[in-house]
Write an enzyme that holds these catalytic residues in place. Structure first.
Site, PDB file in Angstrom:
ATOM      1  N   GLU A  66      -0.708  -9.327  -0.211  1.00  0.00           N
ATOM      2  CA  GLU A  66      -2.118  -9.545   0.159  1.00  0.00           C
ATOM      3  C   GLU A  66      -3.015  -9.590  -1.081  1.00  0.00           C
ATOM      4  O   GLU A  66      -3.959 -10.376  -1.146  1.00  0.00           O
ATOM      5  CB  GLU A  66      -2.560  -8.438   1.132  1.00  0.00           C
ATOM      6  N   GLU A  94       5.052  -5.044   7.239  1.00  0.00           N
ATOM      7  CA  GLU A  94       4.308  -3.970   7.923  1.00  0.00           C
ATOM      8  C   GLU A  94       4.791  -3.645   9.331  1.00  0.00           C
ATOM      9  O   GLU A  94       4.806  -2.483   9.719  1.00  0.00           O
ATOM     10  CB  GLU A  94       2.811  -4.323   7.983  1.00  0.00           C
ATOM     11  N   GLY A 116       0.681  -4.955   1.017  1.00  0.00           N
ATOM     12  CA  GLY A 116      -0.575  -5.031   0.262  1.00  0.00           C
ATOM     13  C   GLY A 116      -0.414  -5.764  -1.067  1.00  0.00           C
ATOM     14  O   GLY A 116      -1.396  -6.290  -1.612  1.00  0.00           O
ATOM     15  N   ALA A 130       0.875  -1.169   0.000  1.00  0.00           N
ATOM     16  CA  ALA A 130       0.000   0.000   0.000  1.00  0.00           C
ATOM     17  C   ALA A 130       0.912   1.219   0.000  1.00  0.00           C
ATOM     18  O   ALA A 130       2.083   1.129   0.387  1.00  0.00           O
ATOM     19  CB  ALA A 130      -0.877  -0.020   1.244  1.00  0.00           C
TER      20      ALA A 130
HETATM   21  N1  CO8 Z   1       4.572   3.176  -0.950  1.00  0.00           N
HETATM   22  C1  CO8 Z   1       4.962   4.345  -1.496  1.00  0.00           C
HETATM   23  N2  CO8 Z   1       6.055   4.465  -2.276  1.00  0.00           N
HETATM   24  C2  CO8 Z   1       6.774   3.362  -2.511  1.00  0.00           C
HETATM   25  C3  CO8 Z   1       6.427   2.116  -1.963  1.00  0.00           C
HETATM   26  C4  CO8 Z   1       5.253   2.041  -1.159  1.00  0.00           C
HETATM   27  N3  CO8 Z   1       4.822   0.878  -0.624  1.00  0.00           N
HETATM   28  N4  CO8 Z   1       7.338   1.189  -2.352  1.00  0.00           N
HETATM   29  C5  CO8 Z   1       8.227   1.862  -3.126  1.00  0.00           C
HETATM   30  N5  CO8 Z   1       7.884   3.154  -3.213  1.00  0.00           N
HETATM   31  C6  CO8 Z   1       8.584   4.218  -3.963  1.00  0.00           C
HETATM   32  C7  CO8 Z   1       9.851   4.653  -3.225  1.00  0.00           C
HETATM   33  O1  CO8 Z   1       9.548   5.577  -2.213  1.00  0.00           O
HETATM   34  C8  CO8 Z   1      10.652   5.262  -4.372  1.00  0.00           C
HETATM   35  O2  CO8 Z   1      10.149   6.539  -4.617  1.00  0.00           O
HETATM   36  P1  CO8 Z   1      11.181   7.763  -4.954  1.00  0.00           P
HETATM   37  O3  CO8 Z   1      11.835   7.337  -6.240  1.00  0.00           O
HETATM   38  O4  CO8 Z   1      10.274   8.935  -5.103  1.00  0.00           O
HETATM   39  O5  CO8 Z   1      12.141   7.825  -3.819  1.00  0.00           O
HETATM   40  C9  CO8 Z   1      10.272   4.380  -5.565  1.00  0.00           C
HETATM   41  O6  CO8 Z   1       9.059   3.707  -5.195  1.00  0.00           O
HETATM   42  C10 CO8 Z   1      11.332   3.337  -5.868  1.00  0.00           C
HETATM   43  O7  CO8 Z   1      11.589   2.634  -4.674  1.00  0.00           O
HETATM   44  P2  CO8 Z   1      13.081   2.385  -4.108  1.00  0.00           P
HETATM   45  O8  CO8 Z   1      13.990   3.493  -4.541  1.00  0.00           O
HETATM   46  O9  CO8 Z   1      12.975   2.143  -2.651  1.00  0.00           O
HETATM   47  O10 CO8 Z   1      13.469   1.076  -4.909  1.00  0.00           O
HETATM   48  P3  CO8 Z   1      14.452  -0.083  -4.417  1.00  0.00           P
HETATM   49  O11 CO8 Z   1      14.644  -0.982  -5.581  1.00  0.00           O
HETATM   50  O12 CO8 Z   1      15.659   0.477  -3.761  1.00  0.00           O
HETATM   51  O13 CO8 Z   1      13.639  -0.878  -3.278  1.00  0.00           O
HETATM   52  C11 CO8 Z   1      11.663  -1.916  -2.343  1.00  0.00           C
HETATM   53  C12 CO8 Z   1      12.434  -1.533  -3.616  1.00  0.00           C
HETATM   54  C13 CO8 Z   1      12.471  -2.959  -1.567  1.00  0.00           C
HETATM   55  C14 CO8 Z   1      10.336  -2.496  -2.778  1.00  0.00           C
HETATM   56  C15 CO8 Z   1      11.477  -0.655  -1.470  1.00  0.00           C
HETATM   57  O14 CO8 Z   1      10.918   0.372  -2.281  1.00  0.00           O
HETATM   58  C16 CO8 Z   1      10.547  -0.856  -0.307  1.00  0.00           C
HETATM   59  O15 CO8 Z   1      10.949  -1.403   0.701  1.00  0.00           O
HETATM   60  N6  CO8 Z   1       9.274  -0.426  -0.453  1.00  0.00           N
HETATM   61  C17 CO8 Z   1       8.302  -0.502   0.613  1.00  0.00           C
HETATM   62  C18 CO8 Z   1       7.785  -1.915   0.740  1.00  0.00           C
HETATM   63  C19 CO8 Z   1       6.820  -1.998   1.885  1.00  0.00           C
HETATM   64  O16 CO8 Z   1       7.142  -1.769   3.032  1.00  0.00           O
HETATM   65  N7  CO8 Z   1       5.573  -2.364   1.553  1.00  0.00           N
HETATM   66  C20 CO8 Z   1       4.523  -2.517   2.541  1.00  0.00           C
HETATM   67  C21 CO8 Z   1       3.782  -1.251   2.687  1.00  0.00           C
HETATM   68  S1  CO8 Z   1       2.633  -1.330   3.998  1.00  0.00           S
HETATM   69  C22 CO8 Z   1       1.324  -2.166   3.356  1.00  0.00           C
HETATM   70  O17 CO8 Z   1       1.325  -2.589   2.243  1.00  0.00           O
HETATM   71  C23 CO8 Z   1       0.198  -2.362   4.287  1.00  0.00           C
HETATM   72  C24 CO8 Z   1      -1.016  -2.934   3.580  1.00  0.00           C
HETATM   73  C25 CO8 Z   1      -2.199  -2.844   4.470  1.00  0.00           C
HETATM   74  C26 CO8 Z   1      -2.628  -1.424   4.637  1.00  0.00           C
HETATM   75  C27 CO8 Z   1      -3.664  -1.249   5.692  1.00  0.00           C
HETATM   76  C28 CO8 Z   1      -4.046   0.181   5.832  1.00  0.00           C
HETATM   77  C29 CO8 Z   1      -4.346   0.625   7.178  1.00  0.00           C
END
Ligand code: CO8
Length: 258
Positions: free
Chosen positions: A112, A132, A109, A64
């Site tokens: 999920e 998360e 997400g 998400a």
């Molecule tokens: N949300 C927003 N932006 C994201 C997300 C995300 N989940 N994942 C990646 N991005 C963005 C990064 O911020 C980055 O943006 P920018 O270029 O502007 O800095 C761009 O995508 C590229 O990402 P990275 O530079 O980080 O790319 P890498 O190859 O270095 O890393 C990863 C890739 C490992 C996927 C890394 O981006 C990461 O760890 N992302 C987050 C993953 C994560 O934690 N996902 C879980 C999110 S929480 C969730 O899903 C909860 C669901 C239930 C919600 C319930 C609501 C209450």
């Protein structure tokens, strides 16, 4: 229907829904959730199988959208969770098979979403995880329920408490995915699987899906009764007559979905 964050194409009974938000690795914000919801609502009778995948070669869905969730309070957090959970439940309850073709990151997400699909196949570079708790939240799009259901409570607890991401070979070993392919082959394999499903009777598949989905939460007697009832209903369909007549007359069946 044209969307900002989805690429949708229907051909030969298969609809491919590709989530496309390259700047955030296809992370799900409310707009994308709304588009997925709308797309599901508008699937026509010409869709016999839905394939969900991510655009590009790096990410299925990276979770998400963290920037949207960051400022939320309790009520809004709850609403956001409900929104995603409702869309994913709608996918799970579709009367047609849904295949997740996981082409990269399936985190939070994203994992999920894949778990709300009937079947998951993955590319060799795919990564699954529920990170998360590292963000101070829990899986909120029904991940605590579906991950435990798919891989067992012990493994689900380990993955959720540690937030550890696993590669597709480990996802295969623990039963989170059905098969792993090279990235270049993934969509062809998804289409191959879809074609095999399309060759079968659609009402029978819908009844089988209902039984499998619902029996998980029933006791043995209730599950057996549900199956028996759905089995009986199959005999009211033209496809049952066609399937059995085709077998007895040594020809290929032509199912009409009636
Ligand atoms: N949300 C927003 N932006 C994201 C997300 C995300 N989940 N994942 C990646 N991005 C963005 C990064 O911020 C980055 O943006 P920018 O270029 O502007 O800095 C761009 O995508 C590229 O990402 P990275 O530079 O980080 O790319 P890498 O190859 O270095 O890393 C990863 C890739 C490992 C996927 C890394 O981006 C990461 O760890 N992302 C987050 C993953 C994560 O934690 N996902 C879980 C999110 S929480 C969730 O899903 C909860 C669901 C239930 C919600 C319930 C609501 C209450």
């Amino acid at each position: 229907m044209a969307y900002d964050f989805l690429k949708v194409k229907t051909q030969g009974g298969v609809t491919v829904m590709k989530i496309s938000a390259p700047k955030s690795l296809n992370a799900l914000n409310s707009t994308i959730l709304g588009e997925i919801d709308d797309c599901i609502d508008n699937l026509g009778d010409d869709t016999r199988v839905l394939i969900i995948t991510g655009d590009g070669e790096k990410s299925f869905v990276a979770g998400a959208d963290i920037s949207e969730m960051a400022p939320l309070g309790e009520e809004e957090g709850c609403e956001f969770g409900k929104r995603g959970a409702a869309v994913f439940r709608k996918i799970e309850l579709l009367p047609i098979p849904v295949i997740a073709a996981v082409n990269g990151f399936a985190l939070g997400g994203g994992c999920e979403l894949a778990m709300a699909c009937d079947i998951r196949i993955a590319s060799t570079n795919a990564k699954f995880g529920q990170p998360e708790v590292g963000l101070g939240i829990i899986p909120g799009f029904s991940g605590t329920y579906r991950l435990a259901k798919l891989v067992g409570q012990g493994m689900a607890k380990e993955l959720i408490y540690t937030g550890r991401a696993i590669r597709s070979d480990e996802a295969l070993r623990i039963g989170l995915v059905n098969a792993v392919y090279e990235q270049a082959e993934l969509m062809d394999k998804a289409h191959e699987m879809a074609a095999r499903m399309i060759a079968n009777a659609p009402i029978a598949i819908a009844y089988a899906k209902k039984c499998i989905n619902e029996s998980y939460d029933l006791n043995a007697d209730e599950a057996i009764e549900l199956e028996n009832e759905q089995f009986g209903l199959c005999f009211t369909t033209a496809d049952q007559k066609e399937g059995m007549d085709a077998f007895l007359n040594k020809r290929k069946p032509v199912f009409t979905g009636k």
